[in-house]
Design a protein around this motif. Sequence first.
Motif, short mmCIF file in Angstrom:
data_model
loop_
_atom_site.label_atom_id
_atom_site.label_comp_id
_atom_site.label_asym_id
_atom_site.label_seq_id
_atom_site.Cartn_x
_atom_site.Cartn_y
_atom_site.Cartn_z
N ILE A 1 0.87 -1.18 0.00
CA ILE A 1 0.00 0.00 0.00
C ILE A 1 0.90 1.23 0.00
O ILE A 1 1.71 1.42 0.91
CB ILE A 1 -0.93 0.01 1.22
N PRO A 2 0.79 2.07 -1.03
CA PRO A 2 1.71 3.20 -1.16
C PRO A 2 1.36 4.39 -0.27
O PRO A 2 0.24 4.52 0.22
CB PRO A 2 1.57 3.59 -2.63
N ALA B 1 0.33 10.76 3.58
CA ALA B 1 -0.20 9.63 4.35
C ALA B 1 -0.25 8.37 3.49
O ALA B 1 -0.23 8.44 2.26
CB ALA B 1 -1.61 9.95 4.84
N ILE B 2 -0.33 7.24 4.15
CA ILE B 2 -0.54 5.97 3.47
C ILE B 2 -1.95 5.99 2.87
O ILE B 2 -2.89 6.48 3.49
CB ILE B 2 -0.39 4.78 4.46
N ASP C 1 -6.47 2.98 -4.76
CA ASP C 1 -6.89 4.07 -5.63
C ASP C 1 -6.35 5.39 -5.07
O ASP C 1 -6.60 5.74 -3.93
CB ASP C 1 -8.41 4.10 -5.76
N ILE C 2 -5.59 6.08 -5.90
CA ILE C 2 -4.80 7.22 -5.45
C ILE C 2 -5.49 8.55 -5.71
O ILE C 2 -5.50 9.43 -4.87
CB ILE C 2 -3.41 7.17 -6.13
N TRP C 3 -6.10 8.69 -6.90
CA TRP C 3 -6.66 9.99 -7.28
C TRP C 3 -7.54 9.81 -8.50
O TRP C 3 -7.34 8.87 -9.28
CB TRP C 3 -5.51 10.93 -7.64
#
Length: 156
Positions: free
Chosen positions: A4-5, A23-24, A39-41
Amino acid sequence: MKTIPRRIVTGIRNGKSIIEKDAIISNVSEHFPGLIISDIWSTDSMPVKLEEEKIIENIAFPHTPKNGSYFRYVQIPPDKDLGIIAEQGQSHPLMHQTDTLDYIVILSGEIYLIVDEDQTLLQAGDIVVQRGTNHAWSNRSDAPCIQLAILLDASK
């Protein structure tokens, strides 16, 4: 490589650039055992509204917003860990078609990109430009493959 990035988001305050968030990723799911999707953005307009944060529902096969984009980090486990057995001459069980233009970068591991009439082995550093075609991912190795994908709304 992390499962998890960490996500860092920049912004502007009082005319100066700042780190707004660090944050993670919390929008994470495991739709199949070992298939980790972060899902990042996402965006829902073009041009993009820079001051807007938008994260859409985390689902295995996302619906990219109209005139938008979708940014995700994916860990794909070996097929054998998912119980996938692709028989010779049969379609891969996770074959699907998208209606997006996808930029995919293989960060670690290896994976086969399967399309209707062909397949190719991808390794770390390889880049795929996926143009709305029927496809599947097949990890025939013993280690997870991590990829970064940017999906853009497209028309045919």
